[in-house]
Scaffold this motif. Structure first.
Motif, PDB file in Angstrom:
ATOM      1  N   GLY A  81      43.541  39.679  40.222  1.00 44.86           N
ATOM      2  CA  GLY A  81      44.376  39.621  39.033  1.00 44.86           C
ATOM      3  C   GLY A  81      45.638  38.800  39.260  1.00 44.86           C
ATOM      4  N   GLN A  82      46.228  38.945  40.465  1.00 48.52           N
ATOM      5  CA  GLN A  82      47.476  38.232  40.712  1.00 48.52           C
ATOM      6  C   GLN A  82      47.249  36.760  41.005  1.00 48.52           C
ATOM      7  N   ASN A  83      46.136  36.438  41.654  1.00 45.47           N
ATOM      8  CA  ASN A  83      46.053  35.114  42.270  1.00 45.47           C
ATOM      9  C   ASN A  83      45.295  34.051  41.501  1.00 45.47           C
ATOM     10  N   ILE A  84      44.386  34.435  40.615  1.00 42.65           N
ATOM     11  CA  ILE A  84      43.632  33.394  39.919  1.00 42.65           C
ATOM     12  C   ILE A  84      44.550  32.497  39.075  1.00 42.65           C
ATOM     13  N   PRO A  85      45.527  33.076  38.345  1.00 44.71           N
ATOM     14  CA  PRO A  85      46.428  32.179  37.602  1.00 44.71           C
ATOM     15  C   PRO A  85      47.170  31.211  38.524  1.00 44.71           C
ATOM     16  N   GLN A  86      47.443  31.654  39.751  1.00 41.97           N
ATOM     17  CA  GLN A  86      48.120  30.773  40.703  1.00 41.97           C
ATOM     18  C   GLN A  86      47.216  29.613  41.090  1.00 41.97           C
ATOM     19  N   VAL A  87      45.918  29.893  41.238  1.00 41.46           N
ATOM     20  CA  VAL A  87      44.981  28.825  41.581  1.00 41.46           C
ATOM     21  C   VAL A  87      44.984  27.782  40.470  1.00 41.46           C
ATOM     22  N   VAL A  88      44.894  28.249  39.238  1.00 36.99           N
ATOM     23  CA  VAL A  88      44.809  27.307  38.118  1.00 36.99           C
ATOM     24  C   VAL A  88      46.088  26.475  38.025  1.00 36.99           C
ATOM     25  N   ASP A  89      47.223  27.114  38.271  1.00 36.62           N
ATOM     26  CA  ASP A  89      48.481  26.382  38.154  1.00 36.62           C
ATOM     27  C   ASP A  89      48.626  25.330  39.257  1.00 36.62           C
ATOM     28  N   SER A  90      47.805  25.454  40.312  1.00 34.99           N
ATOM     29  CA  SER A  90      47.908  24.460  41.392  1.00 34.99           C
ATOM     30  C   SER A  90      47.185  23.169  41.055  1.00 34.99           C
ATOM     31  N   PHE A  91      46.445  23.140  39.991  1.00 34.45           N
ATOM     32  CA  PHE A  91      45.747  21.918  39.595  1.00 34.45           C
ATOM     33  C   PHE A  91      46.761  20.980  38.947  1.00 34.45           C
ATOM     34  N   ARG A  92      47.490  20.256  39.782  1.00 35.10           N
ATOM     35  CA  ARG A  92      48.576  19.438  39.252  1.00 35.10           C
ATOM     36  C   ARG A  92      48.142  17.970  39.204  1.00 35.10           C
ATOM     37  N   PRO A  93      48.380  17.283  38.115  1.00 34.50           N
ATOM     38  CA  PRO A  93      48.028  15.864  38.070  1.00 34.50           C
ATOM     39  C   PRO A  93      48.955  15.058  38.984  1.00 34.50           C
ATOM     40  N   LEU A  94      48.358  14.112  39.708  1.00 31.20           N
ATOM     41  CA  LEU A  94      49.153  13.316  40.636  1.00 31.20           C
ATOM     42  C   LEU A  94      49.540  11.973  40.036  1.00 31.20           C
ATOM     43  N   GLY A  95      49.066  11.700  38.843  1.00 34.28           N
ATOM     44  CA  GLY A  95      49.417  10.447  38.199  1.00 34.28           C
ATOM     45  C   GLY A  95      49.027  10.548  36.743  1.00 34.28           C
ATOM     46  N   PRO A  96      49.424   9.557  35.936  1.00 34.93           N
ATOM     47  CA  PRO A  96      49.054   9.622  34.516  1.00 34.93           C
ATOM     48  C   PRO A  96      47.536   9.566  34.356  1.00 34.93           C
ATOM     49  N   SER A  97      46.994  10.372  33.459  1.00 33.95           N
ATOM     50  CA  SER A  97      45.546  10.422  33.306  1.00 33.95           C
ATOM     51  C   SER A  97      45.054   9.241  32.469  1.00 33.95           C
ATOM     52  N   ALA A  98      43.837   8.776  32.817  1.00 34.96           N
ATOM     53  CA  ALA A  98      43.276   7.634  32.095  1.00 34.96           C
ATOM     54  C   ALA A  98      42.649   8.076  30.777  1.00 34.96           C
ATOM     55  N   ILE A  99      42.177   9.324  30.747  1.00 37.41           N
ATOM     56  CA  ILE A  99      41.483   9.805  29.552  1.00 37.41           C
ATOM     57  C   ILE A  99      42.413  10.713  28.765  1.00 37.41           C
ATOM     58  N   ALA A 100      42.533  10.432  27.486  1.00 35.78           N
ATOM     59  CA  ALA A 100      43.446  11.225  26.677  1.00 35.78           C
ATOM     60  C   ALA A 100      42.839  12.596  26.395  1.00 35.78           C
ATOM     61  N   VAL A 101      43.715  13.534  26.148  1.00 39.37           N
ATOM     62  CA  VAL A 101      43.301  14.887  25.803  1.00 39.37           C
ATOM     63  C   VAL A 101      42.622  14.870  24.441  1.00 39.37           C
ATOM     64  N   GLN A 102      41.580  15.678  24.284  1.00 48.37           N
ATOM     65  CA  GLN A 102      40.855  15.728  23.012  1.00 48.37           C
ATOM     66  C   GLN A 102      40.440  17.147  22.673  1.00 48.37           C
ATOM     67  N   PRO A 103      40.280  17.452  21.391  1.00 47.68           N
ATOM     68  CA  PRO A 103      39.715  18.752  21.026  1.00 47.68           C
ATOM     69  C   PRO A 103      38.252  18.817  21.441  1.00 47.68           C
ATOM     70  N   ARG A 104      37.772  20.032  21.761  1.00 47.66           N
ATOM     71  CA  ARG A 104      36.392  20.179  22.207  1.00 47.66           C
ATOM     72  C   ARG A 104      35.571  20.799  21.084  1.00 47.66           C
ATOM     73  N   PRO A 105      34.417  20.174  20.696  1.00 48.99           N
ATOM     74  CA  PRO A 105      33.610  20.745  19.615  1.00 48.99           C
ATOM     75  C   PRO A 105      33.038  22.103  20.024  1.00 48.99           C
ATOM     76  N   LEU A 106      33.089  23.070  19.111  1.00 51.13           N
ATOM     77  CA  LEU A 106      32.565  24.405  19.415  1.00 51.13           C
ATOM     78  C   LEU A 106      31.240  24.647  18.697  1.00 51.13           C
ATOM     79  N   PHE A 107      31.224  24.576  17.377  1.00 53.67           N
ATOM     80  CA  PHE A 107      29.988  24.806  16.619  1.00 53.67           C
ATOM     81  C   PHE A 107      30.093  24.093  15.281  1.00 53.67           C
ATOM     82  N   PRO A 108      28.936  23.743  14.665  1.00 58.08           N
ATOM     83  CA  PRO A 108      28.997  23.047  13.376  1.00 58.08           C
ATOM     84  C   PRO A 108      29.288  24.030  12.245  1.00 58.08           C
ATOM     85  N   LEU A 109      29.797  23.510  11.143  1.00 58.98           N
ATOM     86  CA  LEU A 109      30.070  24.338   9.965  1.00 58.98           C
ATOM     87  C   LEU A 109      29.298  23.761   8.786  1.00 58.98           C
TER      88      LEU A 109
END
Lengths: 407, 513, 259, 291
Positions: free
Chosen positions: B129-157
């Protein structure tokens, strides 16, 4: 011998298993859980028998609350709200059947603010919201006040559990509710919430199933652990009594010290007992004096010894014997200087362009970036070490001599 | 003050000062007085703690449930009879004391085993419980990302030719000759209801049910069962609830997009009012509808231009052909202004599910099916400036309406729609942030490598990393030490202050008059 | 987090599986290596020194009870110290602020001396409960160092701010001190005032290194593999965050673990 | 020369203790004040607090008691003296703390109120303690009066005649800033009090735990903090900078304790340097002797 050892190993395993399962297992039994979209439900009806022998049927709907008197951690009796699934036949309950705004009396009948008759059934009584014990006097009740209708100290005679209708694969399915059947509302993220059936709205995705009991027993498990640990208090006291009793037999300074010790224990016991007296009594004043004038300051004073110890330890340890020690010393010095006005005296002349090199800023950066990475590295190591150690003890793999390993 | 008075009030101060000095005397040298005082403190503490442990732990948590349970078992009292089981716990507790016996020593190991087992079992939950959030927070970008952030499709309507109604957990759409409700978790159908004609205007929610306007008729649908009744179309009152959930704005005349009525707007005096907004040639005007005199809401009209108004919960969105504005609905201040490629079909403001990253995102949908996301206001957590373009995506189908709840975006058009998971607002990082991330990641890797114990032979590089790890550890320990000094010393200062202010100074004042 | 989701469950299975797998292979007789841990070789020296000077040894097992794993780790170290002490004929004092730990430490001492063939040493060793207050226990323990002429002192387990009261007190009393804790905030104080310090995770590797017992060796090797796994996971996450941007759903590592 | 300096290698610990005692104790008898560098974390929270409009209140969660009064008392008093000086309305609560916590905060409130002529119920209110974090934090953010039906003195919180300060106060929207002052404040405040993030959060905590707050400040979840005594002293100096002589610093602890604190630090630093000098000197002297 081997049988005893195995017996203890099994007990150890079982004691740990509860906490592990409580964490790992979902709140309802997998495989015996129905999942679907909520359409409608048939409410649970609890039949209560009042003290006077009347029967009252209470359908569990919004505004209805079933509560039971239990001891709170301070030992006082308090009403604890029960979930519907926890109700069992034979229990003594207080049931709030509805609440409304009092609109007055008409032809001897109680009416609510909208003018509808809110007649009381046998056994039900009206209480003013906010007041606890005495039923409201209808004649003196101000119009517009919020009231609640309750059945007090009623024994559960029968429970009709009702059902929930779900849409599963485009077909309607009726799920029977029952004792220990939990209704969970799923969320997009995180653990589902447990709800009462009437709280569901059409379209909610529900999971209905028998509980694994584990989560309900969490408080009891914690209580068990605390009580069991505290029951060992006597071992500590015996150890103290033996050491000081031995001193008592000796002559000279030791005897006086031991005598003072036992006298102090007596004073401490009095302070403890008087702690629970009312304020403004002499006994309570005595207890407060001991706690706030003696124990408190002594605790702070012992804590403040650390400042002296810190100075002598730093003096001895922070020597440039190696590059590592030098690094440790330099970091400590920077952070210490950064915390005091001297940091700015030393680096303030660098000017605004080199602001990042001001000692307080350097100290801040060290704390923010490298130091937090170090802490995190240590935390991860500790986590894995902890998992390994816990596994060994839990599964009794430890071949050491203690813990039932050898006799 | 006479000396008698002085002593009657300050004896406790003298007692306290005496204790403090007795303990400090140990710093100079071990002495009998200190020893005696120490034994007395320990004695008082033990005596006090025994009573407190009984009164606060054993009595309420063990004795009371046990006695109540026995009473209930005998048919008296009103506790739960299961409480009597605490007798067994008492017996188990007695096993501790077999430690004193040579012969029955093994009995005490039963309870030791149980304690150890609980300790081990407990560990798993707390560690993860204490440590998994710490693992995720360690995923730090080391430079500007080439791919822009995008919404992820979930299901059709399903398709909807008019703006639908989002009433959590249902989304009600209407197209062709039917209205359809889907739930918002996975998009499964809940009910459908036939319509007498094609839907002609936006769906709305009333206390009786959901209303679908169809030409000169309208259908009132029961929200829970999906059964509809056809009735003649009624005029829409201005106080009507447009949408539940985040949106409450309403275009009173159906088609007109330059007028918007909003409920729950906070007026300058702090009350919630119903307000009407109108695009006029001079600018945007806001009127309070609930007040009899129809006062203007804002001190001055904000400098915005456009032809369409949309609701954005706290905000009001004004869209022109090339530009959109986000205006604070209560104050009339322009919060942000964004450039647009074309005139949007619909605009809305979305909020995230995660409370920490709950930052308003401005959404705009275009006839081409393109959807853009902007920072509606300045974002504190992500440091994005107001009006910055955060992401873009396209449905490749026309979109007539956008809505969101809990971090999910619902985009609907006449040819069908889609539910998309909104991304967390990406952080605006500068060069110094990337430098900090490099330091962070390198430090983390080195420190973790230092604690490898079992690799017999390792490449030179690893040895180097490990040595580096040890150095960084020392740096960390130095920082801990330096940061602790202040804390520790403040306790000393607290005590010195007590000695000086409460003991020495009043005493000398008394002495010297 | 109330209940584990499948991601956490998977991690749990990986970490526990690696440990159990390595324990299994160690028990089957595979030779495993552990690098020396500096502080621990000194235990024998400390016990020997104490035997020369004729005083007892003092062990303090931290401030926590068995809900803290560090206490579990300290048990293994006390066993080893007892076995070493049995060779030299030293007696051992243990102090604690936790009544619940009194019988447990007693049990460890009795069992370890019995296993080393010197059960009589357990009789004049003792476990002392000093006070339920942590700070008073620390001062009481340092007092004991002087009174009983203790010359070697072992501090292993969980520690809070009282760490310096123990270690600096021992320093003043002139003891040789070996300390180990994984409460990293306290390590600088131990470093400053003890002769040898077992740092953070080394505490958990100690028992294995000391006893060379296959179960423990296997466990440490398994933990190492787990750490390697975690390190690779973090590196993958860093690469993912760099390529796809932090918070982007394309960054699968991040979205997998976030819940 | 080296031989004499080599004695610095083994200074008796009593000497160090004595110097420490003197360096920390002496400034109490003198009136020294040191100018200081204000860390950005302190400045940020001062500015938010100082710009409280008249229709908003400052919410203070004061959970400290005797155990951590060395650091939390100066912090609390610095904050309260600022609020009283400016006439900013504030509400004091305690969540999951020692039951005595309201007593400690009330003592200071009353002293500062007497100084600036502020009135209970109008300028400040103490609501006492509740248990049940973190869920209770969310309830406080929604409606503080439902969580505290009565104040610490027993008045009903709905009674506008006795507690006019609470009249317009309901939930998160009415709070200018949340101050949590205790040894280690709970991180839950950031998530639960106001999920929309409108209420800035500030901590006043022991110096030792501040290390762990930095990531939250850089992420913006926390507005800033007062770090130990230093933070309190910085806060006082910020108030003094802005309000000059109107600010009565008599009896405030932060600025006063900062001086002995700085000297204490200096003693430690000096002895670290002297110890190293002594070590070098001893080595030199040893070499000289052997030749």
């Amino acid at each position: 011998m081997a049988a005893r050892r195995r017996f203890i190993a099994i007990l150890t395993f079982l004691a740990g298993l509860y906490f592990l399962l409580e964490f790992v297992l979902p709140p309802t039994v997998p495989g015996r859980t129905s999942r679907g979209i909520y359409l409608s439900h048939d409410p649970t009806v609890v039949r209560l028998r009042t003290g006077a022998g009347d029967f009252v049927d209470v359908a569990v709907r919004p505004g209805v609350e079933l509560s039971m008197m239990v001891r709170d951690p301070t030992g006082k009796l308090q009403a604890k709200v029960q979930r519907t699934r926890e109700v069992s036949v034979g229990e003594t309950l207080t049931a709030r059947t509805r609440t409304f705004v009092f609109g007055g009396l008409r032809n001897g009948l109680v009416v609510d603010a909208e003018g509808a008759v809110a007649a009381l059934r046998p056994g039900e009584q009206l209480y003013l919201d906010g007041s606890e014990e005495t039923p409201a006097d209808l004649a003196a009740l101000p119009i517009g006040s919020k009231v609640r209708v309750e059945v007090r100290s009623a024994r559960v005679a029968e429970v009709q559990w009702g059902s929930v209708t779900l849409l599963q694969n485009r077909e309607r399915a009726t799920i029977q509710l029952g004792p220990h059947v939990a209704v969970l509302r799923e969320k997009r993220k995180g653990t589902p919430d447990e709800i009462e059936p009437y709280e569901a709205r059409v379209g909610d995705t529900l999971a209905i199933g028998h509980t694994t009991f584990l989560r309900d027993q969490r408080d009891t498990a914690a209580q068990f652990n605390t009580v069991l640990g505290t029951l060992a208090l006597g071992m500590g006291l015996l150890s103290l009594a033996m050491v000081n009793g031995r001193k008592l037999k000796r002559s000279g300074e030791d005897r006086w010290v031991a005598l003072a010790f036992f006298a102090a224990v007596a004073v401490g016991v009095c302070a403890g007992v008087y702690k629970y007296y009312d304020p403004n009594t002499t006994e309570r004043a005595f207890s407060d004096t001991i706690v706030f004038r003696l124990l408190g300051p002594v605790g702070s004073t012992i804590f403040s010894l650390l400042a002296f110890y810190l100075a002598s330890a730093a003096y001895r340890a922070f020597r440039i014997r190696s590059a590592e020690a030098a690094l440790m010393m330099a970091t400590a010095l920077i952070v210490m200087l950064g915390q005091t006005p001297f940091g700015m005296y030393l680096t303030g002349w660098l000017g605004e362009q080199l602001k990042a090199l001001w000692l307080p800023n350097v100290a801040g950066w060290i704390l923010r970036v490298p130091n937090s990475a170090v802490v995190r590295g240590l935390i991860f190591g500790t986590m894995l070490g902890g998992i390994g150690t816990a596994l060994r003890y839990w599964l009794n793999l430890e071949k050491g001599s203690a813990m039932g390993g050898g006799d | 003050m006479s000396w008698t008075e002085y002593w009657s009030t300050s004896w406790a101060v003298w007692l306290g000062a005496f204790c403090v000095l007795a303990i400090y005397s140990y710093l100079f040298r071990d002495n009998p007085l200190y020893r005696l005082m120490m034994q007395i403190f320990i004695g008082i503490n033990v005596g006090y703690a025994v009573v407190v442990q009984w009164k606060d732990i054993l009595y309420p948590l063990w004795w009371l449930p046990m006695t109540d349970g026995i009473e209930a078992l005998l048919g008296r009292g009103q506790g739960s009879p299961y409480g009597a089981l605490w007798v067994l716990v008492g017996c188990l507790g007695l096993l501790w004391y077999f430690q004193l016996s040579r012969r029955y020593l093994w009995l005490s190991r039963i309870v030791i085993g149980i304690t150890v087992g609980i300790g081990a079992g407990f560990t798993f939950k707390s560690l993860f419980g204490q440590n998994i959030p710490q693992v995720v927070d360690s995923f730090r970008p080391l430079g500007p990302s080439a791919i822009a952030v995008q919404p992820r499709p979930l299901f059709p309507l399903p398709a909807s030719s008019v703006p639908p109604l989002l009433d959590e957990p249902l989304l009600v759409l209407a197209a062709g000759r039917q209205a359809l409700a889907v739930e918002t978790l996975e998009g499964r159908e809940v009910w459908r209801c036939p319509l007498p004609a094609e839907p002609s205007a936006r769906l709305r929610s009333t206390p009786e049910g959901i209303v679908v306007p169809c030409g000169d008729k309208e259908v009132l649908i029961n929200r829970d069962t999906g059964r509809g009744t056809v009735r003649a179309r009624r005029p829409v009152p201005p106080t009507l609830r447009g949408q539940t959930g985040l949106e409450s704005g309403w275009q009173p005349d159906g088609g007109r997009q330059d007028v918007l009525v909003k409920q729950g707007v906070v007026s300058p005096d702090g009350r919630e009012i119903l307000a009407s907004y109108r695009m006029e040639p001079s600018g945007l005007a806001a009127m309070s509808v609930s007040d009899v005199d129809g006062r203007t809401l804002w001190p001055q009209a904000p400098p915005v231009a456009g032809s369409k108004l949309f609701d954005g919960s706290r905000y009001l969105l004004v869209a022109g052909d090339r530009e959109a504005f986000c205006v604070d609905a209560s104050l009339g201040t322009v919060v942000s202004r964004v450039p647009l490629p074309a005139s949007p079909n619909w605009m809305a403001v979305a909020r995230m599910a995660d409370p920490v990253h709950d930052q308003a995102t401005l959404l705009a949908a275009f006839p081409s099916g393109e959807i853009l996301g902007f920072a509606a206001a300045e974002h504190r957590v992500s440091r994005q400036t107001a009006g910055a373009l955060l992401w873009r995506t396209s449905l490749r189908k026309p979109v007539v309406w956008l809505g969101s709840s809990g971090g999910v975006l619902f985009a609907v058009g006449p040819e069908g729609g889609s539910a998309l998971e909104l991304p967390n607002v990406p952080k605006a990082l500068g060069a110094s942030d990337y430098w900090d991330n490099w330091v962070f990641v390198v430090t983390l890797v080195c420190v973790m490598s230092y604690f490898f114990f079992s690799f017999r032979s390792e490449p030179r590089a690893v040895t180097g990393v490990r040595r580096m790890g040890r150095w960084l550890l020392m740096l960390g320990f130095g920082a801990f030490f330096g940061n602790t000094v202040m804390s520790r010393m403040s306790f000393l200062l607290d005590r010195l202050m007590f000695l000086v202010d409460e003991w020495i100074k009043p005493f000398f004042q008394q002495l010297l008059g | 987090m109330d209940n584990a989701n499948w991601q956490v469950l998977l991690l749990m299975v990986v970490f526990a599986g690696l440990v159990l797998w390595k324990i299994g292979s160690a028990r089957k007789g595979r030779q495993l290596y552990i690098r020396p841990i500096p502080g621990l070789n000194a235990i024998e020296e400390a016990v020997g020194r104490s035997a020369e000077l004729g005083g007892p040894l003092l062990f303090h097992g931290g401030i926590a009870d068995f809900t803290n794993v560090q206490t579990l780790a300290a048990v293994g170290i006390l066993e080893h110290i007892c076995k070493t002490a049995a060779k030299y004929g030293n007696r051992i004092l243990v102090t604690t602020a936790m009544p619940v730990m009194v019988p447990i430490w007693e049990d460890v001492i009795k069992a370890s001396f019995a296993a080393a063939g010197r059960p009589e040493l357990a009789n004049w060793s003792e476990v002392r409960f000093i006070s339920p207050a942590g700070d008073l226990t620390a001062l009481g323990t340092t007092q004991l160092l002087v009174d009983e002429k203790v010359s070697s002192c072992f501090l292993f387990g969980a520690y809070d701010y009282t760490s310096l009261l123990y270690s600096e007190g021992g320093q003043i009393a002139g003891c040789m001190q070996i300390a180990g804790t994984s409460d990293y905030y306290q390590i600088p104080f131990f470093v400053a005032s003890c002769d040898y310090v077992v740092m953070v995770e080394e505490l958990f590797a100690c028992s294995a290194y000391l006893t060379r017992e296959p179960t423990m060796l296997g466990s440490v090797v398994g933990q190492d593999l787990g750490k390697l796994f975690l390190l690779l996971l973090i590196l993958a996450g860093v690469i993912g965050a760099t390529l796809f941007g932090s918070g982007n759903p394309l960054n699968v590592y991040e979205s997998l673990l976030r819940f | 020369m080296w031989g004499w300096l080599a004695r610095l290698d083994r200074v008796p610990r009593q000497t160090i203790y004595l110097l420490m005692f003197v360096a920390c104790g002496l400034p109490f008898f003198l009136d020294v004040r040191l100018p200081l560098y204000v860390w950005p974390e302190t400045r940020a929270v001062f500015e938010v607090t100082d710009s409280t409009p008249p229709n908003k209140v400052v919410l203070i969660c004061s959970n400290w008691v005797q155990g951590s009064q060395g650091e939390n008392w100066p912090q609390y008093e610095a904050l309260v003296s600022h609020l009283m000086l400016r006439g900013i309305k504030f509400v004091v609560i305690a969540v999951d703390s020692d039951p005595l916590a309201p007593q400690f905060s009330e003592r200071i409130n009353e002293r500062q109120a007497a100084k600036y002529g502020r009135e209970y119920g109008k300028d400040w209110v103490n609501l006492g303690m509740v248990r049940g974090a973190p869920l209770i934090m969310a309830s406080i953010g929604r409606n503080i009066k439902s969580v505290f039906p009565r104040d610490y003195r027993g008045n009903s919180t709905n009674d506008a005649s006795k507690l006019p300060i609470l009249q317009g106060v309901t939930g998160a929207a009415d709070f200018q800033i949340l101050w949590a002052i205790e040894y280690q404040p709970s991180l839950d405040w950031m998530v639960w009090l106001d999920p929309a993030g409108r209420v800035p959060v500030a901590f006043g905590s022991a110096g030792i735990v501040t290390t762990s707050w930095y990531p939250y400040i850089s992420s913006g979840q926390m507005k800033g903090m007062m770090a130990g005594i230093r933070g309190a002293a910085e806060y006082e100096s910020l108030v003094r900078e802005k309000y000059g002589s109107r600010y009565d610093q008599e009896g405030l602890r932060g600025g006063r304790l900062l001086v002995p604190l700085a000297f204490g630090h200096l003693v430690i630093i000096a002895f670290i340097l002297l110890g190293n000098l002594g070590m070098v000197a001893k080595r030199r002297a040893g070499k000289g002797g052997s030749r």
